[in-house]
Structures are given as structure tokens and as C-alpha cells.
Design a protein around this motif. Structure first.
Motif, short mmCIF file in Angstrom:
data_model
loop_
_atom_site.label_atom_id
_atom_site.label_comp_id
_atom_site.label_asym_id
_atom_site.label_seq_id
_atom_site.Cartn_x
_atom_site.Cartn_y
_atom_site.Cartn_z
N VAL A 128 65.14 -1.33 46.63
CA VAL A 128 64.23 -0.56 47.49
C VAL A 128 63.51 0.51 46.68
N LEU A 129 64.23 1.15 45.79
CA LEU A 129 63.60 2.19 44.97
C LEU A 129 62.54 1.60 44.04
N ASN A 130 62.64 0.30 43.74
CA ASN A 130 61.65 -0.36 42.87
C ASN A 130 60.55 -1.06 43.65
N GLY A 131 60.47 -0.81 44.96
CA GLY A 131 59.30 -1.29 45.68
C GLY A 131 59.54 -2.24 46.84
N LEU A 132 60.77 -2.74 47.02
CA LEU A 132 61.05 -3.59 48.17
C LEU A 132 60.92 -2.76 49.44
N LYS A 133 60.11 -3.23 50.39
CA LYS A 133 59.83 -2.45 51.60
C LYS A 133 60.79 -2.85 52.72
N VAL A 134 61.41 -1.85 53.34
CA VAL A 134 62.41 -2.05 54.38
C VAL A 134 61.80 -1.85 55.76
N ILE A 135 62.04 -2.80 56.65
CA ILE A 135 61.67 -2.67 58.06
C ILE A 135 62.96 -2.75 58.88
N VAL A 136 63.18 -1.75 59.72
CA VAL A 136 64.38 -1.72 60.56
C VAL A 136 64.02 -2.19 61.96
N GLU A 137 64.76 -3.19 62.43
CA GLU A 137 64.51 -3.77 63.76
C GLU A 137 65.52 -3.27 64.79
N THR A 187 68.09 8.71 69.17
CA THR A 187 69.21 9.04 68.29
C THR A 187 69.25 8.10 67.10
N GLN A 188 69.05 6.81 67.34
CA GLN A 188 69.01 5.83 66.25
C GLN A 188 67.87 6.14 65.29
N LEU A 189 66.71 6.46 65.84
CA LEU A 189 65.55 6.75 65.01
C LEU A 189 65.79 7.97 64.13
N LYS A 190 66.38 9.01 64.70
CA LYS A 190 66.64 10.24 63.95
C LYS A 190 67.70 10.05 62.87
N SER A 191 68.55 9.04 63.04
CA SER A 191 69.64 8.83 62.07
C SER A 191 69.16 8.16 60.79
N LEU A 192 67.92 7.69 60.76
CA LEU A 192 67.42 6.96 59.60
C LEU A 192 66.66 7.86 58.64
N ASN A 193 66.77 7.54 57.35
CA ASN A 193 66.03 8.27 56.32
C ASN A 193 64.61 7.70 56.27
N LYS A 194 63.70 8.38 56.96
CA LYS A 194 62.36 7.84 57.12
C LYS A 194 61.59 7.74 55.81
N ALA A 195 61.97 8.54 54.83
CA ALA A 195 61.24 8.54 53.56
C ALA A 195 61.33 7.20 52.84
N LEU A 196 62.41 6.46 53.08
CA LEU A 196 62.63 5.22 52.34
C LEU A 196 62.44 3.97 53.21
N ILE A 197 61.94 4.16 54.44
CA ILE A 197 61.75 3.02 55.34
C ILE A 197 60.26 2.81 55.59
N TYR A 198 59.83 1.59 55.41
CA TYR A 198 58.41 1.27 55.55
C TYR A 198 57.98 1.19 57.00
N GLY A 199 58.80 0.55 57.84
CA GLY A 199 58.38 0.37 59.23
C GLY A 199 59.55 0.15 60.16
N TYR A 200 59.25 0.18 61.47
CA TYR A 200 60.26 0.07 62.50
C TYR A 200 59.78 -0.87 63.60
N GLN A 201 60.75 -1.53 64.24
CA GLN A 201 60.47 -2.34 65.41
C GLN A 201 61.54 -2.09 66.46
N GLY A 202 61.14 -2.16 67.72
CA GLY A 202 62.11 -1.98 68.80
C GLY A 202 61.42 -1.46 70.05
N ARG A 203 62.12 -1.55 71.17
CA ARG A 203 61.53 -1.14 72.44
C ARG A 203 61.15 0.34 72.46
N LEU A 204 61.92 1.17 71.76
CA LEU A 204 61.62 2.60 71.73
C LEU A 204 60.25 2.88 71.13
#
Length: 221
Positions: free
Chosen positions: A180-189, A195-212
């Protein structure tokens, strides 16, 4: 057959990509083998045709400054289909001409095991600069695509939101991995709560999916 379009959003809830799927509802009497053959052949062709038509009809408005990606999901078995690979390449060229990029999302189904033709299909996509996503990647246990991920065949990896503290620790460890540090982009589904959203380190996550995250800011095609 149903067509679905889901947003992938950034940390601010703004759509940065759209994921497109065709969902087949099996009728009574259709067995799993027939369903698998349909899904890896005709379904992919139909989905590519739908995306192509949307792209052409949009007259470039399909993309904007932030929204530049269209994810199209398929099974690994479709990488053995030369006709399908050429269709993917043609769609990728079209979307690039319109100002965007195609991302081929490969599911975690693996009926082909280590078939060399699947590997050839992956290399075909890479050689033609087509972005690839490893969908439903198993960060909790050993995923069969781990060696492919470490060989930098994928540009994106999609991880499911953890349900336990132990799983969260494993997700955090993956997000801070060298890949991930070398460029692999993470999407969390499957992000369903604040609460789930706040628990994630947003700086290292490219995108998000979910009803929220289906907010007013998110614009689907």
C-alpha cells in the motif's frame, strides 16, 4: 438480468468512481454450471456493451475532475476469453479518449485454480495499461492472489469492513503494508456506520463503499 451502478467515494463523500454490475437472477431449473458459464461469457459481454453505450451517450460528461474511473467486475475465468479481452481493451481505449479509465475488478471466485491462461489474461491487461482490482481480497487469511498482489499485477484491492477488533488489527496491518505504501490503492467495502468510518485511517485509504456513503455528494452515472 439487472444492471446496477454503485458509487465509490473519497474521504469527503464525493464520488470518485462508479462500479457497474449485471446481476443475474437464476430461474428455476438453472444449475450452477449453467449459471457460471453464462456469467463468465455472455454477462461480461453484455456489461461491457452497457458501459460502452453509457460512455458514448454521455458525450464526455461521464467523467469530471474527481470522477475518472469505471469499475467493471468479472470472474477470473473470463480472462481466458480472447474475445472478451479484446472487448475490454476496446472499452478501455474509449474511456481513456473520454478522459477516464477502466478498472477490471476480478472476483475472488477461482474455478480455474492456477490455469496459465488466466495468468496470460492478467498480463494482457497489464501490457495494455488496463487497471486491475483484486475484489474481496481476504486479508484475514492467506488469499490465493497474494503472490499476484506482491508481483504488482493489481492497481486496486478491495477489502471488506471488519466485524471484530482482531479483524480491524489485520486490516490496519494490511493498510500499512509495503504494498500500500508503494502505491496499491485500498477500497474498503461494506461501510455501514459512522463509527466504522471514523475507525479507519483515511490517509491511507483511496475509497469507500457502503450504504452509509450514499450521500447527496455522491453522484452515480
Amino acid at each position: 438480468m439487472k444492471f446496477s451502478s454503485d458509487s465509490i467515494v473519497n474521504r469527503n463523500g464525493v464520488a470518485i468512481a462508479t462500479e457497474m454490475n449485471l446481476i443475474l437472477t437464476p430461474e428455476q431449473g438453472v444449475n450452477q454450471q449453467q449459471l457460471h458459464e453464462f456469467n463468465t461469457g455472455r454477462t461480461l459481454n453484455q456489461l461491457l456493451d452497457v458501459v460502452k453505450k453509457l460512455a458514448i451517450d454521455s458525450d464526455r460528461s461521464i467523467f469530471n475532475e474527481k470522477h475518472t474511473l469505471i469499475f467493471v467486475n468479472t470472474e477470473r475465468a473470463s480472462l481466458c476469453d480472447v474475445h472478451g479481452l479484446n472487448q475490454i481493451r476496446e472499452l478501455s481505449i474509449l474511456l481513456h479518449h473520454l478522459g477516464g479509465n477502466l478498472v477490471v475488478g476480478l472476483t475472488n471466485a477461482n474455478p480455474c485454480n492456477r490455469c496459465p491462461r488466466v495468468q496470460q489474461g492478467l498480463l494482457f491487461l497489464k501490457e495494455h495499461d488496463i487497471l486491475i482490482s483484486a475484489n474481496n481480497f481476504n486479508y484475514r487469511d492467506q488469499d490465493f492472489r497474494d503472490s499476484e498482489l506482491k508481483s504488482h499485477l493489481y492497481d486496486f484491492v478491495k477489502l471488506t469492513m471488519p466485524n471484530t477488533d482482531d479483524e480491524m488489527d489485520m486490516l490496519v496491518e494490511f493498510i500499512h503494508s509495503e504494498l500500500v505504501l508503494n502505491g496499491l490503492k485500498v477500497i474498503v467495502e461494506a461501510v455501514e456506520t459512522k463509527t466504522q468510518l471514523k475507525s479507519l485511517n483515511k490517509a491511507l485509504i483511496y475509497g469507500y463503499q457502503g450504504r452509509l456513503l450514499k450521500s447527496k455528494k455522491a453522484k452515480t452515472i
